[in-house]
Design an enzyme around this catalytic site. Structure first.
Site, PDB file in Angstrom:
ATOM      1  N   LYS A  74       0.867  -1.186   0.000  1.00 44.95           N
ATOM      2  CA  LYS A  74       0.000   0.000   0.000  1.00 44.95           C
ATOM      3  C   LYS A  74       0.895   1.224   0.000  1.00 44.95           C
ATOM      4  CE  LYS A  74      -4.463   0.774   0.054  1.00 44.95           C
ATOM      5  NZ  LYS A  74      -5.529  -0.105  -0.468  1.00 44.95           N
TER       6      LYS A  74
HETATM    7  P1  NAD Z   1     -12.948   7.561  -3.055  1.00 46.29           P
HETATM    8  O1  NAD Z   1     -11.988   8.616  -2.688  1.00 46.29           O
HETATM    9  O2  NAD Z   1     -13.295   7.346  -4.489  1.00 46.29           O
HETATM   10  O3  NAD Z   1     -14.321   7.786  -2.265  1.00 46.29           O
HETATM   11  C1  NAD Z   1     -14.402   7.872  -0.874  1.00 46.29           C
HETATM   12  C2  NAD Z   1     -15.808   8.315  -0.519  1.00 46.29           C
HETATM   13  O4  NAD Z   1     -15.977   8.241   0.908  1.00 46.29           O
HETATM   14  C3  NAD Z   1     -16.122   9.764  -0.895  1.00 46.29           C
HETATM   15  O5  NAD Z   1     -17.470   9.849  -1.316  1.00 46.29           O
HETATM   16  C4  NAD Z   1     -15.918  10.519   0.419  1.00 46.29           C
HETATM   17  O6  NAD Z   1     -16.646  11.739   0.482  1.00 46.29           O
HETATM   18  C5  NAD Z   1     -16.484   9.487   1.376  1.00 46.29           C
HETATM   19  N1  NAD Z   1     -16.081   9.670   2.776  1.00 46.29           N
HETATM   20  C6  NAD Z   1     -14.861   9.948   3.269  1.00 46.29           C
HETATM   21  N2  NAD Z   1     -14.925  10.076   4.613  1.00 46.29           N
HETATM   22  C7  NAD Z   1     -16.223   9.874   4.955  1.00 46.29           C
HETATM   23  C8  NAD Z   1     -16.928   9.891   6.169  1.00 46.29           C
HETATM   24  N3  NAD Z   1     -16.320  10.147   7.316  1.00 46.29           N
HETATM   25  N4  NAD Z   1     -18.268   9.642   6.149  1.00 46.29           N
HETATM   26  C9  NAD Z   1     -18.908   9.400   4.992  1.00 46.29           C
HETATM   27  N5  NAD Z   1     -18.285   9.364   3.801  1.00 46.29           N
HETATM   28  C10 NAD Z   1     -16.954   9.604   3.782  1.00 46.29           C
HETATM   29  O7  NAD Z   1     -12.358   6.199  -2.403  1.00 46.29           O
HETATM   30  P2  NAD Z   1     -12.670   4.706  -2.833  1.00 46.29           P
HETATM   31  O8  NAD Z   1     -11.670   4.283  -3.837  1.00 46.29           O
HETATM   32  O9  NAD Z   1     -14.114   4.569  -3.090  1.00 46.29           O
HETATM   33  O10 NAD Z   1     -12.296   3.939  -1.479  1.00 46.29           O
HETATM   34  C11 NAD Z   1     -13.185   3.820  -0.390  1.00 46.29           C
HETATM   35  C12 NAD Z   1     -12.750   2.677   0.496  1.00 46.29           C
HETATM   36  O11 NAD Z   1     -12.722   1.458  -0.270  1.00 46.29           O
HETATM   37  C13 NAD Z   1     -11.359   2.793   1.113  1.00 46.29           C
HETATM   38  O12 NAD Z   1     -11.374   2.137   2.361  1.00 46.29           O
HETATM   39  C14 NAD Z   1     -10.492   1.999   0.140  1.00 46.29           C
HETATM   40  O13 NAD Z   1      -9.302   1.538   0.756  1.00 46.29           O
HETATM   41  C15 NAD Z   1     -11.423   0.874  -0.182  1.00 46.29           C
HETATM   42  N6  NAD Z   1     -11.153   0.145  -1.417  1.00 46.29           N
HETATM   43  C16 NAD Z   1     -11.010   0.790  -2.613  1.00 46.29           C
HETATM   44  C17 NAD Z   1     -10.819   0.042  -3.775  1.00 46.29           C
HETATM   45  C18 NAD Z   1     -10.742   0.679  -5.133  1.00 46.29           C
HETATM   46  O14 NAD Z   1     -10.635  -0.054  -6.123  1.00 46.29           O
HETATM   47  N7  NAD Z   1     -10.847   1.996  -5.264  1.00 46.29           N
HETATM   48  C19 NAD Z   1     -10.729  -1.344  -3.708  1.00 46.29           C
HETATM   49  C20 NAD Z   1     -10.896  -1.984  -2.476  1.00 46.29           C
HETATM   50  C21 NAD Z   1     -11.110  -1.217  -1.349  1.00 46.29           C
END
Ligand code: NAD
Length: 415
Positions: free
Chosen positions: A104
């Site tokens: 990561k």
């Molecule tokens: P992103 O930046 O695209 O979106 C994050 C979203 O969460 C946004 O809408 C943001 O406003 C919201 N958010 C942040 N803090 C918040 C809070 N306190 N309350 C409510 N909403 C909140 O990120 P993403 O890629 O969607 O990742 C989200 C999660 O999924 C992370 O934990 C990431 O590690 C995990 N993840 C991502 C992927 C991927 O392919 N992008 C894969 C597996 C896991």
């Protein structure tokens, strides 16, 4: 002091190690981080000044193959968080049976405060800093919170410029136009839908189920849209600042199209009552999908959760205390290392395509994704069935730790 994500990851590891009957030295090997890289680097801002940022890249374990994991741009990034996320990636890749270890990366930055030009400068300099430890055979970054396909295009270009030729296999989650895979953008959300469909197979499927999704980015937004299209009633959505409730279901197609065009939920004018984002977690629905950040579900709000099923879209959204409460309350949690593994699985397909200079159709990608997700889900359910009292998270972590231990034992310790 509140428990960190790393504390959670280590606690979960030892529980799995107990189940897998690992001895003290096996635990010591599996809990060690192969590489911990920290860098401070200057970035030229639009006004001509320079700002110094701190970034990390961590490799947890590479017994099963090159390491793989996202890059996070967030003001809350810390080394402990990056380590926890790297360790979860190791188990996740093992759970879905793809030949990668866990990594990561992260930069402490609020990307919403930077212009596109500044973001590009930051991404390129961070990539240059981590170039010695990444590569298609070593460590393959991907998007995570605060980063996207454009970020990956800049990373691929920077790395390639340093080598004198294009190396598409160095990152995944790229735009399709520069070697990305069909279906990668939707893969994490689609994987969540596949797992939910499989879990609800005997309970009437996804159609008509009431859903609440926390987080409306790549994971939460895509998952909400695909679930909405699959006939679920997505009653609650939220981002960091705005929650929206609509009994008949929020129009997720319209809301997410607005986000994709660069908007924020607070400015979306679609139908629905505006509510505090935190209310989404305690909504009266059939399925809760935390898809934002770590430790959203805690000892404080877990007793108030009304959903009878939790599907983890984010990494580590549930603290161990909340997990214990859900176990006691009989609320099953479909764990992150399974539920959100669709992203890394299609990243693996993208890497395979890049290395073979092949391009798969979206149908082929989604078909293979479903096969891998369902196979992993069934293996976990089987482990639960043959070990009554075991939760899906415990079974998943157990399988992950077991597979990494097997690879470590087969390879032996050099010299
Ligand atoms: P992103 O930046 O695209 O979106 C994050 C979203 O969460 C946004 O809408 C943001 O406003 C919201 N958010 C942040 N803090 C918040 C809070 N306190 N309350 C409510 N909403 C909140 O990120 P993403 O890629 O969607 O990742 C989200 C999660 O999924 C992370 O934990 C990431 O590690 C995990 N993840 C991502 C992927 C991927 O392919 N992008 C894969 C597996 C896991």
């Amino acid at each position: 002091m509140a428990e960190s994500a790393l504390d959670t990851a280590i606690k979960q590891f030892h529980e799995a190690a107990d189940r897998a009957a690992l001895d003290a030295s096996q635990r010591e090997i599996l809990i060690a981080f192969k590489t911990v890289f920290e860098t401070e680097f200057p970035v030229e801002m639009d006004d001509g000044t320079f700002q110094v940022f701190r970034g990390y890249r961590v490799h947890h374990n590479n017994a099963r193959g090159p390491v793989k994991g996202g890059v996070r741009f967030s003001a809350e990034v810390s080394l402990d968080e990056v380590k926890a996320l790297a360790m979860w990636m190791t188990w996740k890749c093992a759970v879905v049976g793809i030949p990668f270890g866990g990594a990561k990366g992260g930069v402490i930055v609020d990307p919403s405060k930077l212009s596109q030009n500044e973001l590009q400068n930051l991404t390129r300099r961070y990539t240059a800093e981590i170039t010695p430890i990444i590569g298609p055979d070593k460590d393959i970054p991907a998007p995570d919170m605060g980063t996207n396909a454009q970020t990956m295009a800049w990373m691929m270009d920077t790395y390639s410029m340093g080598h004198g030729f294009t190396i598409p296999g160095v990152v995944t989650g790229k735009p399709v136009a520069v070697g990305g895979s069909e279906g990668r953008y939707e893969a994490t959300g689609r994987g969540l839908l596949f797992i939910l469909e499989e879990h609800l197979r005997e309970a009437g499927g996804v159609r008509g189920k009431r859903i609440a999704v926390q987080g409306f980015g790549n994971v939460g937004g895509v998952a909400a849209r695909l679930m909405h299209r699959a006939g679920a009633i997505v009653q609650y959505i939220c981002d960091k600042d705005t929650g929206i409730y609509r009994a008949e279901g929020v129009d997720c197609d319209s809301a997410f199209a607005f986000i994709e065009s660069g908007g924020l939920l607070k400015d979306w004018t679609g139908e629905g009552e505006r509510i505090p984002p935190a209310d989404v977690l305690t909504a009266d629905v059939d399925v809760l999908v935390p898809a934002a950040i770590e430790h959203s579900l805690t000892a404080e709000n877990a007793p108030l959760v009304k959903a009878p099923l939790i599907l983890e879209g984010a990494n580590g959204p549930t603290t161990p205390e909340a997990d214990a409460i859900f176990l006691e309350r009989g609320i099953p949690v479909i764990p992150d290392v399974l539920a959100n593994a669709g992203g890394v699985t299609v990243s693996y397909f993208e890497w395979v395509q890049a290395r073979q200079y092949l391009h798969w159709s979206e149908e082929q990608v989604n078909e293979e994704l479903r096969r891998i997700m369902v196979t992993a889900y069934r293996a976990i359910q089987q482990r639960v069935a043959s070990n009554p009292g075991t939760t899906m998270r415990q079974a998943a972590q157990w399988i992950g730790v077991e597979r990494v231990t097997e690879a470590t034992t087969l390879r032996g310790i050099y010299p």
